[in-house]
Design a protein around this motif. Sequence first.
Motif: not given
Length: 328
Positions: A277-298
């Motif tokens: 990850y190049s940073g927080a935004v990149d991590c958030a984008i990759k996480t949502i893209k691969v796992e969906g937005p609800m991944a942020l509530y894992k």
Amino acid sequence: MGLKGFVEGGIASIVAGCSTHPLDLIKVRMQLQGEKLHAPNPQPVQSLRPALAFHHPSATVPTTTLHVPPQLTPPLRPGGPISVGVRIFQTEGVAALFSGVSATVLRQTLYSTTRMGLYDVLKHKWTDPDSDQFPLLRKISAGLIAGAVGAAVGNPADVAMVRMQADGRLPAAQRRNYASVVDAITRMSKQEGVASLWRGSALTVNRAMIVTASQLASYDQFKEMILEKQVMNDGLGTHVTASFAAGFVAAVASNPVDVIKTRVMNMKVEPGAAPPYSGAVDCAIKTIKVEGPMALYKGFIPTVCRQGPFTVVLFVTLEQVRKILKEF
């Protein structure tokens, strides 16, 4: 008075942090579920010759080149907090539930002592002396400031804690195997540079501001509401109710930032290779893209389960410590 607030808050935070550490570990493991960072290992090439071939010194033995897939451990299916906890207990032992507890102690000593003490100082300074009122906006402002300062101080211990808690989920060959928080910080400094100790610090500060403002401010607010409406008297019942309510608010507000923080801190940067990850935004984008937005509530359930007891233990212990240190 100011110094006492730091001491009281630090003792209460350490007790609360250690008692809820297994829930925090389960939360970290759940937040890392589904993360895809490493490319699959190349398949080894083996040269085989027929099993019944007769060997002759002058004969050329034909060989067949086959691609043999390596023995891979099947990925673990995502599970809830209970199944994750049971899996850790079965595969790593009961001691694994307290992996990184030394980092928790150091983190609470640095981070929580600072935020609790500073919040207490600001609370006394910003309370109206005539009406004895501490308005909600001032509570939130005090929480934001105290959380930011505390997070900046405690980030190295936070990074070490996340890594030590996550280590058991990695294959044996990839584990860092830190012996203690001191070993973790020392090795990170030598192998990855001192700056690695503040990896994800922007996220840590943001999360700490959100948690402190929502947790401490909402606790005070809920407690005042309960007492004003005379739902309960000022006692253990009021403290428990206000604590769980504050814990839920803090969990809802902070979980997305906490997931990203955990992944950025835990990422493994190979020498000469680009970081996952190049940073927080990149991590958030990759996480949502691969796992969906609800991944942020894992890890949300164990976060709630931890925040409630943590806040209860924190404030109940704080009241007892204040009684003990009242004369000092």
